[in-house]
Design an enzyme around this catalytic site. Structure first.
Site: not given
Length: 515
Positions: A34, A56, A165
């Protein structure tokens, strides 16, 4: 069919990687990773490992999950050791279920290797305990990727909330918590790039954090909300790994390291940048690595093998890189010989790394020019050059012709043989190109003229015409600097000692001058 390893990379630096994860990376044949995985971890895989960057990262291009699933199965069926490397822990918002389902459906064996989750590590490295007998009896960990799907009423009642996130959703997070009766005075900490040298921490409260971060790039970040954030002032000083703090009410950015917090793009041969990158990281820099050279065999071994068969005819051999040393000894081994075959020949090398590579094979160089410049070999050579027969295993194309010409003009007979080739990679890493386009890179380093040429070839016309004005160009020495000026139009920093440690020293000195 091989086993697929789904491995947690931890929060950032290699020091937070588990031993099991490192063991698996050391034998990986295919690595699917990632965007948030620290680049230094890529140096742990063998040079022949296939690297597949699937992105990602929030807000940036990435490979669809279905395509990642397909790649895992496809590579597993080749019989190679396949590693799927994920930031943090695979089972903490790692979207791992789809990948495991695909592997099971294809009858592929797999193993999941846990990693340290940033949900736990980031608060710790910022000096924030997630539980406390008085302030926090428990905590919730969520992702704010889809804030409308969250139970904000339940979250507002939790003493401590950890959000992954969530940097791009900060406004919605604050609005929802306040809407559900969380106090405007509730402390909040935002921890960016946790577990890396460029870690930053902002501390505020729900009432002020939006206005105070309006002009600040926060992603990638872990957000901690709750009264435990206040304990940071008592606990952070003893935390191993605590880095730069940017608290709105307390601290200014640390200036303990001249290049701390700077993003430095290292252009080197694939798999050969690790030590240089680690030196930069030790000074607090964030390092991105762009392979601009691929070391491959020459078009033919015929010439090198022929000269190895007649080593006794030579007086000296010149080795100007570790690649030349590696190739020479590989071919010696191929024909059933070892270092004893060089007993009757003296060896001159250029550079400390070349000397170290030779010494690791039990041979001490007979001569090293003090300023590490190949062109100074002739003028400082320890014996008269006239009449010497010299073997020069070298790169097949693009090497320095001046070195050979200087020895020839002084009366030596130089036999040049192709020992390896250095070619330009087929494409630039999309994540690196995006960092350049987004002006996230502060400094670009070059350690040879070829790295400059290949860098220009890789970027092509994908950057705006004035991109050089926004970055510093750092060169290892005069020859590389000349190519930088020719192709990039400038050189901002040049090492005074023409080695990689010398280049680090020049970068640090330049940073101090500008601080």
């Amino acid at each position: 069919m091989s086993k697929v390893y789904i491995v947690g990379a931890g929060p950032g630096e290699i020091s937070y990687l588990t031993i099991r994860a490192q063991q698996i990376l050391n034998r990986a044949e295919v690595l699917i990773y990632d965007a948030l995985v620290d680049r230094c971890l890529l140096d742990l895989v063998p040079a022949t490992c296939v690297l597949v960057n699937v992105g990602k990262r929030g807000g940036q291009p990435s490979v669809p999950q279905s395509e990642i699933d397909r790649l895992l199965v496809e590579y597993a069926h080749t019989g190679r050791v396949v590693v799927r490397l994920k930031s943090g822990d695979p089972f903490i918002f790692g979207r791992v279920t789809a990948e495991i389902d695909a592997l099971i459906a294809a009858s592929c064996e797999y193993e999941v290797v846990p990693g340290l989750s940033t949900a736990l590590v980031a608060p710790l490295l910022a000096g924030i305990p997630l539980t406390d007998p008085v302030l926090s009896s428990g905590f919730a960990v969520i992702t704010a990727h889809l804030p409308d799907d969250l139970d904000w009423d339940a979250l507002s009642r939790m003493p401590t909330v950890v959000i992954l996130m969530g940097a791009r959703q900060l406004g919605e997070i604050v609005a929802q918590l306040l809407k559900h009766d969380r106090s405007v005075n509730t402390p909040i900490a935002i921890i960016r790039w946790a577990g890396t040298p460029e870690q930053q921490v902002w501390v505020s409260d729900l009432g002020r954090v939006i206005s105070e971060t309006a002009q600040v790039e926060l992603s990638p970040a872990v957000i901690v909300i709750g009264q435990v954030v206040r304990l940071r002032e008592y606990l952070r000083w003893g935390i191993s790994g605590s880095r730069t703090d940017r608290d709105f009410t307390i601290d200014e950015p640390s200036k303990s390291a001249a290049i701390a917090g700077k993003t430095i793009l290292v252009t080197r041969a694939a798999g050969q940048a690790h030590e240089f990158s680690q030196l930069l990281r030790s000074h607090g820099a964030r390092v991105l690595e762009l392979p601009t050279l691929e070391i491959v065999p020459p078009s033919s071994w015929q010439d090198l093998d022929r000269e190895i068969a007649s080593l006794g005819d030579f007086d000296w051999s010149i080795l100007t890189s570790t690649n030349g040393v590696d190739a020479l000894f590989a071919r010696l081994h191929h024909v059933g010989k070892d270092s004893r075959a060089l007993a009757g020949i003296k060896i001159a090398v250029v550079g400390k790394k070349t000397a170290q590579s030779l010494q690791q094979r039990g041979i001490t160089p007979d001569f090293i020019p003090v300023d590490f410049v190949a062109e100074r070999l002739v003028s400082t050579f320890p014996v008269a050059v006239n009449g010497l027969k010299i073997l020069f295993p070298r790169v097949e194309t693009g090497g320095r012709e001046l070195l050979v010409q200087s020895f020839t003009d002084s009366g030596a007979s130089v036999v040049e043989v192709a020992a390896y080739e250095s070619q330009c990679p087929s494409a630039i890493d999309p994540a690196i190109l995006l960092a350049l386009q987004d002006r996230q890179v502060d400094i670009i380093t070059f350690a040879s003229s070829k790295t400059v040429k290949h860098f220009c070839q890789l970027i092509g016309t994908s950057l705006p015409p004035d991109w050089q004005e926004r970055v510093l160009i750092a060169s290892i020495g005069p020859q590389t600097s000349a190519t930088c000026r020719e192709l990039l139009g400038k050189v901002d920093i040049e090492a005074t000692e023409y080695t990689l440690p010398g280049l680090v020293a020049a970068l640090v000195a330049s940073g101090k001058d500008n601080s």
